[in-house]
Write an enzyme that holds these catalytic residues in place. Structure first.
Site, PDB file in Angstrom:
ATOM      1  N   GLY A 140      -1.767   0.685  -6.297  1.00  0.00           N
ATOM      2  CA  GLY A 140      -1.140  -0.047  -7.404  1.00  0.00           C
ATOM      3  C   GLY A 140      -0.431   0.855  -8.403  1.00  0.00           C
ATOM      4  O   GLY A 140       0.742   0.659  -8.718  1.00  0.00           O
ATOM      5  N   LYS A 161     -10.627   8.383  -8.379  1.00  0.00           N
ATOM      6  CA  LYS A 161     -11.919   8.667  -7.755  1.00  0.00           C
ATOM      7  C   LYS A 161     -11.802   9.397  -6.422  1.00  0.00           C
ATOM      8  O   LYS A 161     -11.085   8.945  -5.527  1.00  0.00           O
ATOM      9  CB  LYS A 161     -12.662   7.358  -7.520  1.00  0.00           C
ATOM     10  CG  LYS A 161     -13.207   6.731  -8.782  1.00  0.00           C
ATOM     11  CD  LYS A 161     -14.083   5.582  -8.397  1.00  0.00           C
ATOM     12  CE  LYS A 161     -14.858   5.025  -9.569  1.00  0.00           C
ATOM     13  NZ  LYS A 161     -15.669   3.896  -9.144  1.00  0.00           N
ATOM     14  N   ARG A 196       4.863  -7.772  -5.169  1.00  0.00           N
ATOM     15  CA  ARG A 196       4.200  -8.417  -4.019  1.00  0.00           C
ATOM     16  C   ARG A 196       4.893  -9.723  -3.639  1.00  0.00           C
ATOM     17  O   ARG A 196       4.879 -10.131  -2.479  1.00  0.00           O
ATOM     18  CB  ARG A 196       2.721  -8.656  -4.326  1.00  0.00           C
ATOM     19  CG  ARG A 196       1.895  -7.389  -4.176  1.00  0.00           C
ATOM     20  CD  ARG A 196       0.416  -7.654  -4.331  1.00  0.00           C
ATOM     21  NE  ARG A 196      -0.351  -6.454  -4.013  1.00  0.00           N
ATOM     22  CZ  ARG A 196      -1.668  -6.373  -4.097  1.00  0.00           C
ATOM     23  NH1 ARG A 196      -2.379  -7.418  -4.499  1.00  0.00           N
ATOM     24  NH2 ARG A 196      -2.295  -5.261  -3.777  1.00  0.00           N
ATOM     25  N   GLY A 239      -6.580  -0.835  -1.414  1.00  0.00           N
ATOM     26  CA  GLY A 239      -7.781  -0.748  -0.578  1.00  0.00           C
ATOM     27  C   GLY A 239      -7.481  -0.932   0.901  1.00  0.00           C
ATOM     28  O   GLY A 239      -8.021  -0.203   1.744  1.00  0.00           O
TER      29      GLY A 239
HETATM   30  P1  ADP Z   1      -3.690   3.735  -7.148  1.00  0.00           P
HETATM   31  O1  ADP Z   1      -3.768   2.555  -8.088  1.00  0.00           O
HETATM   32  O2  ADP Z   1      -2.303   4.236  -6.982  1.00  0.00           O
HETATM   33  O3  ADP Z   1      -4.411   3.487  -5.858  1.00  0.00           O
HETATM   34  P2  ADP Z   1      -6.022   4.911  -8.264  1.00  0.00           P
HETATM   35  O4  ADP Z   1      -6.459   3.523  -8.580  1.00  0.00           O
HETATM   36  O5  ADP Z   1      -6.804   5.722  -7.329  1.00  0.00           O
HETATM   37  O6  ADP Z   1      -4.490   4.925  -7.814  1.00  0.00           O
HETATM   38  O7  ADP Z   1      -5.949   5.741  -9.601  1.00  0.00           O
HETATM   39  C1  ADP Z   1      -5.157   5.348 -10.695  1.00  0.00           C
HETATM   40  C2  ADP Z   1      -5.898   5.592 -11.944  1.00  0.00           C
HETATM   41  O8  ADP Z   1      -6.261   6.967 -12.061  1.00  0.00           O
HETATM   42  C3  ADP Z   1      -5.063   5.274 -13.158  1.00  0.00           C
HETATM   43  O9  ADP Z   1      -5.698   4.282 -13.896  1.00  0.00           O
HETATM   44  C4  ADP Z   1      -5.027   6.579 -13.918  1.00  0.00           C
HETATM   45  O10 ADP Z   1      -5.115   6.389 -15.304  1.00  0.00           O
HETATM   46  C5  ADP Z   1      -6.236   7.298 -13.406  1.00  0.00           C
HETATM   47  N1  ADP Z   1      -6.103   8.758 -13.603  1.00  0.00           N
HETATM   48  C6  ADP Z   1      -5.270   9.597 -12.996  1.00  0.00           C
HETATM   49  N2  ADP Z   1      -5.415  10.840 -13.482  1.00  0.00           N
HETATM   50  C7  ADP Z   1      -6.374  10.785 -14.416  1.00  0.00           C
HETATM   51  C8  ADP Z   1      -6.985  11.744 -15.275  1.00  0.00           C
HETATM   52  N3  ADP Z   1      -6.628  13.035 -15.246  1.00  0.00           N
HETATM   53  N4  ADP Z   1      -7.958  11.313 -16.129  1.00  0.00           N
HETATM   54  C9  ADP Z   1      -8.316  10.017 -16.154  1.00  0.00           C
HETATM   55  N5  ADP Z   1      -7.786   9.071 -15.376  1.00  0.00           N
HETATM   56  C10 ADP Z   1      -6.824   9.444 -14.512  1.00  0.00           C
HETATM   57  C1  3PG Z   2      -5.811  -6.069  -3.764  1.00  0.00           C
HETATM   58  O1  3PG Z   2      -5.133  -6.249  -4.778  1.00  0.00           O
HETATM   59  O2  3PG Z   2      -6.273  -4.959  -3.446  1.00  0.00           O
HETATM   60  C2  3PG Z   2      -5.991  -7.204  -2.828  1.00  0.00           C
HETATM   61  O3  3PG Z   2      -5.288  -8.329  -3.273  1.00  0.00           O
HETATM   62  C3  3PG Z   2      -7.456  -7.513  -2.591  1.00  0.00           C
HETATM   63  O4  3PG Z   2      -8.055  -7.969  -3.759  1.00  0.00           O
HETATM   64  P1  3PG Z   2      -9.651  -7.924  -3.882  1.00  0.00           P
HETATM   65  O5  3PG Z   2     -10.007  -6.450  -3.991  1.00  0.00           O
HETATM   66  O6  3PG Z   2      -9.992  -8.714  -5.104  1.00  0.00           O
HETATM   67  O7  3PG Z   2     -10.220  -8.502  -2.631  1.00  0.00           O
HETATM   68 MG    MG Z   3      -5.550   1.532  -8.770  1.00  0.00          MG
END
Ligand code: ADP
Ligand code: 3PG
Ligand code: MG
Length: 395
Positions: free
Chosen positions: A352, A198, A39, A375
Protein backbone atom coordinates in the site's frame (compact mmCIF):
# COMPACT_ATOMS: atom_id res chain seq x y z
CA UNK A 1 2.15 -20.97 -12.48
CA UNK A 2 -0.11 -19.29 -15.01
CA UNK A 3 -2.26 -22.35 -15.51
CA UNK A 4 -5.70 -21.00 -14.76
CA UNK A 5 -8.50 -20.20 -17.14
CA UNK A 6 -9.28 -16.54 -17.57
CA UNK A 7 -12.27 -14.66 -18.92
CA UNK A 8 -10.63 -14.96 -22.34
CA UNK A 9 -10.95 -18.76 -22.21
CA UNK A 10 -14.73 -18.88 -21.72
CA UNK A 11 -17.76 -17.45 -23.47
CA UNK A 12 -19.02 -14.51 -21.45
CA UNK A 13 -21.34 -13.08 -24.05
CA UNK A 14 -24.68 -12.18 -22.54
CA UNK A 15 -23.90 -14.15 -19.37
CA UNK A 16 -24.61 -12.97 -15.84
CA UNK A 17 -21.19 -12.84 -14.24
CA UNK A 18 -20.31 -12.49 -10.56
CA UNK A 19 -16.99 -10.64 -10.34
CA UNK A 20 -15.07 -10.53 -7.05
CA UNK A 21 -13.04 -7.34 -7.05
CA UNK A 22 -10.96 -5.82 -4.26
CA UNK A 23 -12.37 -2.38 -3.60
CA UNK A 24 -10.87 -2.34 -0.12
CA UNK A 25 -9.62 1.21 -0.55
CA UNK A 26 -8.19 3.54 2.09
CA UNK A 27 -11.02 5.62 3.53
CA UNK A 28 -10.88 9.15 4.93
CA UNK A 29 -12.39 8.73 8.41
CA UNK A 30 -13.78 12.27 8.44
CA UNK A 31 -15.58 12.23 5.09
CA UNK A 32 -15.98 8.54 4.32
CA UNK A 33 -14.49 9.22 0.89
CA UNK A 34 -12.00 6.89 -0.79
CA UNK A 35 -8.47 8.31 -0.56
CA UNK A 36 -7.20 6.32 -3.53
CA UNK A 37 -9.06 4.85 -6.47
CA UNK A 38 -6.16 2.83 -7.84
CA UNK A 39 -7.84 -0.48 -6.95
CA UNK A 40 -10.97 0.69 -8.75
CA UNK A 41 -9.01 1.66 -11.83
CA UNK A 42 -7.14 -1.66 -11.74
CA UNK A 43 -10.47 -3.48 -12.11
CA UNK A 44 -11.53 -1.57 -15.23
CA UNK A 45 -9.95 -3.86 -17.86
CA UNK A 46 -12.04 -6.81 -16.64
CA UNK A 47 -15.21 -4.76 -16.24
CA UNK A 48 -14.83 -3.22 -19.70
CA UNK A 49 -14.03 -6.60 -21.28
CA UNK A 50 -17.25 -8.04 -19.87
CA UNK A 51 -19.27 -4.94 -20.72
CA UNK A 52 -18.13 -4.97 -24.34
CA UNK A 53 -19.42 -8.52 -24.62
CA UNK A 54 -22.82 -7.71 -23.21
CA UNK A 55 -22.32 -9.54 -19.94
CA UNK A 56 -24.54 -8.60 -17.01
CA UNK A 57 -22.04 -7.69 -14.34
CA UNK A 58 -22.45 -8.24 -10.59
CA UNK A 59 -19.48 -6.90 -8.66
CA UNK A 60 -18.74 -7.76 -5.05
CA UNK A 61 -16.03 -6.67 -2.62
CA UNK A 62 -15.20 -6.30 1.03
CA UNK A 63 -14.23 -2.96 2.56
CA UNK A 64 -12.36 -2.83 5.85
CA UNK A 65 -12.90 -5.34 8.62
CA UNK A 66 -16.44 -4.71 9.86
CA UNK A 67 -18.05 -6.86 12.50
CA UNK A 68 -21.52 -6.98 11.00
CA UNK A 69 -23.19 -4.08 9.22
CA UNK A 70 -21.27 -0.80 9.60
CA UNK A 71 -22.48 2.29 7.70
CA UNK A 72 -18.99 3.82 7.69
CA UNK A 73 -17.83 0.86 5.57
CA UNK A 74 -20.73 0.87 3.11
CA UNK A 75 -19.88 0.90 -0.59
CA UNK A 76 -21.95 3.92 -1.72
CA UNK A 77 -18.88 6.15 -2.19
CA UNK A 78 -17.13 3.38 -4.07
CA UNK A 79 -20.13 2.86 -6.37
CA UNK A 80 -20.23 6.58 -7.13
CA UNK A 81 -16.53 6.78 -7.93
CA UNK A 82 -16.72 3.65 -10.07
CA UNK A 83 -19.65 5.14 -12.01
CA UNK A 84 -17.49 8.17 -12.78
CA UNK A 85 -14.57 6.02 -13.91
CA UNK A 86 -16.70 3.82 -16.15
CA UNK A 87 -18.99 6.61 -17.35
CA UNK A 88 -22.04 4.52 -16.57
CA UNK A 89 -24.39 4.07 -13.65
CA UNK A 90 -23.32 1.43 -11.14
CA UNK A 91 -26.34 0.22 -9.20
CA UNK A 92 -25.84 -0.60 -5.54
CA UNK A 93 -27.58 -3.53 -3.88
CA UNK A 94 -28.54 -3.18 -0.19
CA UNK A 95 -26.79 -6.45 0.73
CA UNK A 96 -25.32 -9.53 -0.97
CA UNK A 97 -28.00 -12.21 -0.99
CA UNK A 98 -31.77 -12.62 -0.70
CA UNK A 99 -34.87 -11.84 -2.79
CA UNK A 100 -34.17 -8.12 -3.22
CA UNK A 101 -30.68 -8.74 -4.55
CA UNK A 102 -31.95 -11.56 -6.77
CA UNK A 103 -34.52 -9.21 -8.28
CA UNK A 104 -31.86 -6.58 -8.97
CA UNK A 105 -29.61 -9.21 -10.57
CA UNK A 106 -32.46 -10.55 -12.72
CA UNK A 107 -33.28 -7.02 -13.84
CA UNK A 108 -29.81 -6.33 -15.29
CA UNK A 109 -29.67 -5.58 -19.00
CA UNK A 110 -26.58 -6.59 -21.05
CA UNK A 111 -23.62 -4.38 -20.06
CA UNK A 112 -25.28 -3.12 -16.88
CA UNK A 113 -23.43 -3.20 -13.58
CA UNK A 114 -24.65 -3.98 -10.07
CA UNK A 115 -22.39 -3.66 -7.03
CA UNK A 116 -23.31 -5.75 -4.01
CA UNK A 117 -22.93 -4.17 -0.57
CA UNK A 118 -19.79 -4.95 1.50
CA UNK A 119 -19.45 -8.76 1.54
CA UNK A 120 -18.15 -8.62 5.14
CA UNK A 121 -21.41 -7.21 6.47
CA UNK A 122 -22.34 -10.90 6.58
CA UNK A 123 -20.25 -12.92 9.09
CA UNK A 124 -20.74 -15.88 6.72
CA UNK A 125 -18.28 -14.25 4.34
CA UNK A 126 -15.16 -14.69 6.46
CA UNK A 127 -16.44 -18.01 7.82
CA UNK A 128 -16.58 -19.18 4.18
CA UNK A 129 -20.08 -20.47 4.87
CA UNK A 130 -21.19 -22.81 2.06
CA UNK A 131 -24.81 -21.64 2.12
CA UNK A 132 -23.76 -18.03 1.78
CA UNK A 133 -21.38 -18.97 -1.05
CA UNK A 134 -24.18 -20.90 -2.73
CA UNK A 135 -26.57 -17.95 -2.43
CA UNK A 136 -23.97 -15.65 -4.00
CA UNK A 137 -23.38 -18.16 -6.78
CA UNK A 138 -27.11 -18.45 -7.48
CA UNK A 139 -27.09 -14.84 -8.73
CA UNK A 140 -24.87 -15.65 -11.71
CA UNK A 141 -23.76 -18.15 -14.34
CA UNK A 142 -20.02 -17.57 -14.09
CA UNK A 143 -17.63 -16.51 -11.32
CA UNK A 144 -14.68 -14.26 -12.13
CA UNK A 145 -12.09 -13.63 -9.44
CA UNK A 146 -10.26 -10.38 -10.11
CA UNK A 147 -9.51 -9.64 -6.45
CA UNK A 148 -5.84 -10.55 -6.37
CA UNK A 149 -5.34 -8.42 -3.25
CA UNK A 150 -7.79 -10.65 -1.35
CA UNK A 151 -6.75 -13.94 -2.96
CA UNK A 152 -4.91 -15.00 0.21
CA UNK A 153 -8.25 -15.10 2.03
CA UNK A 154 -10.35 -18.27 1.87
CA UNK A 155 -13.67 -16.46 2.18
CA UNK A 156 -17.06 -17.19 0.63
CA UNK A 157 -16.78 -14.57 -2.10
CA UNK A 158 -13.11 -15.21 -2.87
CA UNK A 159 -13.00 -19.00 -2.80
CA UNK A 160 -16.18 -20.70 -1.53
CA UNK A 161 -18.34 -19.54 -4.42
CA UNK A 162 -16.15 -21.43 -6.91
CA UNK A 163 -17.65 -24.69 -5.67
CA UNK A 164 -20.97 -23.72 -7.24
CA UNK A 165 -20.02 -21.94 -10.48
CA UNK A 166 -17.45 -22.25 -13.24
CA UNK A 167 -14.66 -20.01 -11.97
CA UNK A 168 -12.04 -18.11 -13.97
CA UNK A 169 -9.48 -15.37 -13.40
CA UNK A 170 -10.05 -11.75 -14.35
CA UNK A 171 -7.46 -9.74 -16.25
CA UNK A 172 -6.01 -8.07 -13.15
CA UNK A 173 -5.65 -11.41 -11.37
CA UNK A 174 -3.92 -12.80 -14.45
CA UNK A 175 -1.56 -9.83 -14.70
CA UNK A 176 -0.64 -9.94 -11.01
CA UNK A 177 0.19 -13.64 -11.12
CA UNK A 178 2.11 -13.22 -14.38
CA UNK A 179 4.42 -10.49 -13.08
CA UNK A 180 4.89 -11.93 -9.60
CA UNK A 181 5.79 -15.25 -11.25
CA UNK A 182 8.51 -13.37 -13.16
CA UNK A 183 9.89 -12.27 -9.80
CA UNK A 184 10.01 -15.91 -8.70
CA UNK A 185 11.95 -16.80 -11.87
CA UNK A 186 13.98 -13.62 -12.20
CA UNK A 187 16.27 -12.55 -15.00
CA UNK A 188 19.61 -11.83 -13.32
CA UNK A 189 20.89 -9.63 -11.87
CA UNK A 190 17.90 -9.57 -9.54
CA UNK A 191 17.70 -6.78 -6.96
CA UNK A 192 15.32 -7.07 -4.04
CA UNK A 193 14.48 -3.80 -2.31
CA UNK A 194 12.76 -4.13 1.05
CA UNK A 195 11.65 -1.49 3.51
CA UNK A 196 8.57 -0.63 5.50
CA UNK A 197 7.71 -1.36 9.04
CA UNK A 198 8.26 -4.97 9.96
CA UNK A 199 10.96 -7.55 9.29
CA UNK A 200 8.70 -10.32 10.56
CA UNK A 201 6.18 -9.91 7.70
CA UNK A 202 8.95 -10.17 5.10
CA UNK A 203 11.13 -12.98 6.42
CA UNK A 204 9.30 -15.62 4.37
CA UNK A 205 9.87 -13.65 1.18
CA UNK A 206 13.55 -13.06 1.93
CA UNK A 207 14.09 -16.74 2.69
CA UNK A 208 12.38 -17.86 -0.51
CA UNK A 209 14.05 -15.30 -2.79
CA UNK A 210 17.56 -15.26 -1.31
CA UNK A 211 18.85 -18.12 -3.51
CA UNK A 212 17.90 -16.07 -6.59
CA UNK A 213 18.90 -12.60 -5.39
CA UNK A 214 22.04 -10.77 -6.48
CA UNK A 215 21.56 -7.63 -4.42
CA UNK A 216 19.42 -6.96 -1.38
CA UNK A 217 18.82 -3.33 -0.42
CA UNK A 218 17.24 -2.74 2.96
CA UNK A 219 15.65 0.47 4.19
CA UNK A 220 12.71 1.67 6.26
CA UNK A 221 12.19 0.64 9.85
CA UNK A 222 13.23 -2.83 8.76
CA UNK A 223 16.80 -1.60 8.36
CA UNK A 224 16.84 -0.49 12.02
CA UNK A 225 16.53 -4.08 13.16
CA UNK A 226 19.42 -5.08 10.87
CA UNK A 227 21.51 -2.13 12.08
CA UNK A 228 20.87 -3.08 15.69
CA UNK A 229 21.84 -6.68 14.90
CA UNK A 230 25.14 -5.28 13.55
CA UNK A 231 25.71 -3.52 16.87
CA UNK A 232 24.74 0.04 16.00
CA UNK A 233 22.74 2.01 18.53
CA UNK A 234 19.63 3.28 16.80
CA UNK A 235 18.29 5.69 19.42
CA UNK A 236 14.52 5.61 19.80
CA UNK A 237 13.97 4.16 16.31
CA UNK A 238 11.35 1.52 15.66
CA UNK A 239 13.03 -1.88 16.07
CA UNK A 240 11.64 -5.39 16.15
CA UNK A 241 13.76 -6.88 18.91
CA UNK A 242 12.31 -10.35 18.43
CA UNK A 243 13.61 -10.34 14.82
CA UNK A 244 17.22 -9.38 15.58
CA UNK A 245 18.45 -12.98 15.45
CA UNK A 246 16.61 -13.56 12.21
CA UNK A 247 18.24 -10.43 10.76
CA UNK A 248 21.66 -11.77 11.76
CA UNK A 249 20.90 -15.11 10.09
CA UNK A 250 19.83 -13.38 6.90
CA UNK A 251 23.04 -11.32 6.82
CA UNK A 252 25.10 -14.45 7.43
CA UNK A 253 23.36 -16.33 4.65
CA UNK A 254 23.77 -13.38 2.30
CA UNK A 255 27.53 -13.37 3.01
CA UNK A 256 27.72 -17.11 2.44
CA UNK A 257 25.90 -16.76 -0.87
CA UNK A 258 28.00 -13.73 -1.81
CA UNK A 259 24.91 -11.58 -2.15
CA UNK A 260 25.52 -7.86 -1.95
CA UNK A 261 23.39 -6.86 1.06
CA UNK A 262 23.27 -3.11 1.64
CA UNK A 263 22.21 -1.36 4.83
CA UNK A 264 21.98 2.41 5.26
CA UNK A 265 25.27 4.21 5.87
CA UNK A 266 23.56 7.49 6.66
CA UNK A 267 20.00 8.20 7.77
CA UNK A 268 17.61 11.05 8.40
CA UNK A 269 16.83 11.23 12.11
CA UNK A 270 14.03 13.24 13.69
CA UNK A 271 13.20 14.24 17.22
CA UNK A 272 9.72 12.79 16.75
CA UNK A 273 7.85 11.09 13.91
CA UNK A 274 5.69 14.12 13.10
CA UNK A 275 5.48 16.64 10.29
CA UNK A 276 7.66 19.64 11.15
CA UNK A 277 9.81 17.75 13.69
CA UNK A 278 13.46 18.78 13.99
CA UNK A 279 15.57 16.52 11.76
CA UNK A 280 19.12 15.99 10.53
CA UNK A 281 21.09 13.60 8.35
CA UNK A 282 23.72 11.63 10.24
CA UNK A 283 25.97 8.61 9.88
CA UNK A 284 24.51 5.40 11.31
CA UNK A 285 27.43 5.57 13.78
CA UNK A 286 26.10 8.82 15.23
CA UNK A 287 22.42 8.39 15.89
CA UNK A 288 21.49 10.69 18.76
CA UNK A 289 19.87 9.09 21.79
CA UNK A 290 16.12 9.52 21.85
CA UNK A 291 15.90 10.36 18.11
CA UNK A 292 14.15 8.29 15.46
CA UNK A 293 15.45 7.08 12.11
CA UNK A 294 12.82 8.25 9.60
CA UNK A 295 14.48 7.90 6.18
CA UNK A 296 17.65 6.81 4.43
CA UNK A 297 20.21 9.57 3.86
CA UNK A 298 21.57 10.95 0.60
CA UNK A 299 24.76 8.85 0.61
CA UNK A 300 22.64 5.74 1.07
CA UNK A 301 20.17 6.75 -1.66
CA UNK A 302 23.05 7.22 -4.08
CA UNK A 303 24.61 3.88 -3.10
CA UNK A 304 21.27 2.12 -3.58
CA UNK A 305 20.76 3.80 -6.95
CA UNK A 306 24.21 2.57 -8.04
CA UNK A 307 23.39 -0.94 -6.81
CA UNK A 308 20.15 -0.92 -8.81
CA UNK A 309 21.95 -0.08 -12.07
CA UNK A 310 22.16 -3.00 -14.45
CA UNK A 311 19.39 -4.99 -12.74
CA UNK A 312 17.25 -7.09 -15.06
CA UNK A 313 14.60 -7.77 -12.40
CA UNK A 314 13.61 -5.66 -9.39
CA UNK A 315 11.01 -6.28 -6.72
CA UNK A 316 10.33 -3.49 -4.27
CA UNK A 317 8.15 -3.71 -1.17
CA UNK A 318 8.09 -1.19 1.66
CA UNK A 319 9.12 2.48 1.69
CA UNK A 320 12.63 3.55 2.73
CA UNK A 321 11.24 5.79 5.46
CA UNK A 322 8.08 7.29 6.90
CA UNK A 323 7.02 8.24 3.39
CA UNK A 324 3.54 9.41 4.36
CA UNK A 325 5.25 12.45 5.92
CA UNK A 326 6.51 14.67 3.11
CA UNK A 327 9.82 15.57 4.83
CA UNK A 328 10.72 11.89 5.23
CA UNK A 329 9.71 10.69 1.76
CA UNK A 330 12.86 11.71 -0.09
CA UNK A 331 14.69 8.37 0.09
CA UNK A 332 11.63 6.41 -1.06
CA UNK A 333 11.14 8.81 -3.96
CA UNK A 334 14.77 8.50 -5.07
CA UNK A 335 14.43 4.73 -5.10
CA UNK A 336 11.10 4.89 -6.97
CA UNK A 337 12.66 7.14 -9.64
CA UNK A 338 15.71 4.92 -9.99
CA UNK A 339 13.67 1.73 -10.39
CA UNK A 340 11.21 3.36 -12.78
CA UNK A 341 13.99 4.46 -15.10
CA UNK A 342 15.95 1.21 -15.28
CA UNK A 343 16.25 0.21 -18.92
CA UNK A 344 15.31 -3.36 -19.96
CA UNK A 345 14.28 -4.53 -16.50
CA UNK A 346 11.19 -6.22 -15.17
CA UNK A 347 10.23 -3.91 -12.32
CA UNK A 348 7.53 -4.86 -9.84
CA UNK A 349 6.44 -2.91 -6.78
CA UNK A 350 3.92 -3.98 -4.16
CA UNK A 351 2.35 -2.84 -0.89
CA UNK A 352 0.00 0.00 0.00
CA UNK A 353 2.56 2.60 1.07
CA UNK A 354 4.96 1.63 -1.69
CA UNK A 355 2.24 2.02 -4.28
CA UNK A 356 1.35 5.43 -2.80
CA UNK A 357 4.94 6.62 -3.31
CA UNK A 358 4.97 5.41 -6.92
CA UNK A 359 1.57 7.00 -7.58
CA UNK A 360 2.52 10.33 -5.99
CA UNK A 361 5.31 10.62 -8.56
CA UNK A 362 3.05 9.48 -11.44
CA UNK A 363 5.49 6.65 -12.10
CA UNK A 364 3.03 3.75 -12.18
CA UNK A 365 3.26 3.42 -15.95
CA UNK A 366 7.07 3.31 -15.80
CA UNK A 367 6.97 0.12 -13.72
CA UNK A 368 6.33 -3.22 -15.40
CA UNK A 369 3.72 -3.77 -12.72
CA UNK A 370 2.56 -2.17 -9.50
CA UNK A 371 0.74 -4.82 -7.52
CA UNK A 372 -2.60 -4.03 -5.92
CA UNK A 373 -1.81 -6.67 -3.31
CA UNK A 374 0.13 -6.18 -0.10
CA UNK A 375 -0.33 -9.34 1.94
CA UNK A 376 -1.38 -11.35 -1.11
CA UNK A 377 1.76 -10.42 -3.06
CA UNK A 378 4.01 -11.30 -0.12
CA UNK A 379 2.24 -14.63 0.42
CA UNK A 380 2.50 -15.44 -3.27
CA UNK A 381 6.23 -14.72 -3.25
CA UNK A 382 6.66 -16.79 -0.10
CA UNK A 383 5.26 -19.71 -2.06
CA UNK A 384 2.05 -19.96 -0.08
CA UNK A 385 -1.02 -21.14 -1.89
CA UNK A 386 -3.56 -18.38 -2.58
CA UNK A 387 -7.05 -19.90 -2.11
CA UNK A 388 -8.67 -17.35 -4.43
CA UNK A 389 -6.37 -18.51 -7.23
CA UNK A 390 -6.26 -22.23 -6.45
CA UNK A 391 -10.04 -22.61 -6.76
CA UNK A 392 -10.09 -21.33 -10.35
CA UNK A 393 -10.43 -23.77 -13.25
CA UNK A 394 -7.17 -25.12 -14.68
CA UNK A 395 -6.45 -24.61 -18.36
P1 ADP B 1 3.70 -1.37 2.31
O1 ADP B 1 2.44 -0.68 2.78
O2 ADP B 1 4.26 -0.74 1.09
O3 ADP B 1 3.54 -2.85 2.22
P2 ADP B 1 4.69 -1.60 4.96
O4 ADP B 1 3.26 -1.65 5.39
O5 ADP B 1 5.55 -2.76 5.19
O6 ADP B 1 4.80 -1.16 3.43
O7 ADP B 1 5.40 -0.39 5.67
C1 ADP B 1 4.94 0.94 5.55
C2 ADP B 1 5.04 1.61 6.86
O8 ADP B 1 6.39 1.59 7.33
C3 ADP B 1 4.65 3.06 6.77
O9 ADP B 1 3.57 3.29 7.62
C4 ADP B 1 5.88 3.79 7.24
O10 ADP B 1 5.57 4.90 8.04
C5 ADP B 1 6.60 2.76 8.05
N1 ADP B 1 8.04 3.07 8.15
C6 ADP B 1 8.96 3.05 7.19
N2 ADP B 1 10.15 3.46 7.67
C7 ADP B 1 9.98 3.73 8.97
C8 ADP B 1 10.83 4.18 10.01
N3 ADP B 1 12.14 4.42 9.80
N4 ADP B 1 10.30 4.36 11.25
C9 ADP B 1 8.99 4.12 11.47
N5 ADP B 1 8.14 3.69 10.54
C10 ADP B 1 8.62 3.50 9.30
C1 3PG C 1 -5.84 -5.90 1.56
O1 3PG C 1 -6.08 -4.70 1.51
O2 3PG C 1 -4.72 -6.36 1.86
C2 3PG C 1 -6.89 -6.85 1.12
O3 3PG C 1 -8.02 -6.17 0.68
C3 3PG C 1 -7.23 -7.85 2.21
O4 3PG C 1 -7.81 -7.21 3.30
P1 3PG C 1 -7.83 -7.96 4.72
O5 3PG C 1 -6.38 -7.97 5.19
O6 3PG C 1 -8.74 -7.15 5.59
O7 3PG C 1 -8.31 -9.35 4.49
MG1 MG D 1 1.30 -1.11 4.57
Amino acid sequence: MNTKKTIRDVDVTGKTVLVRVDFNVPIDKATGQALSDSRLRASLPTINYLKERGARIILCSHLGRPKGRDPSLALAHVARRLSELIGQEVKLAPCCTGPQVEALAMGLAPGEILLLENTRFHPEEEANDPNYAKALASLAQLFVNDAFAAAHRAHASTAGVAAYLPAVAGLLMEKEVYFLSQVLEPQRPFTLVLGGAKVSTKIGVIRRLLPKVDRLLIGGAMANTFLKAEGFSVGASMVEDESIDEASHIMEEARRRQIQLLLPADVVVAESIRPGARSATVSVRQIPQGWHIVDIGEITSQAYIRALAGSRTVFWNGPMGVAEIEAFAHGSRCIAQAIAHLPDAITVAGGGETEAVVESLSLTQQFSHVSTGGGAALEFLEGKELPGWTVLMDT
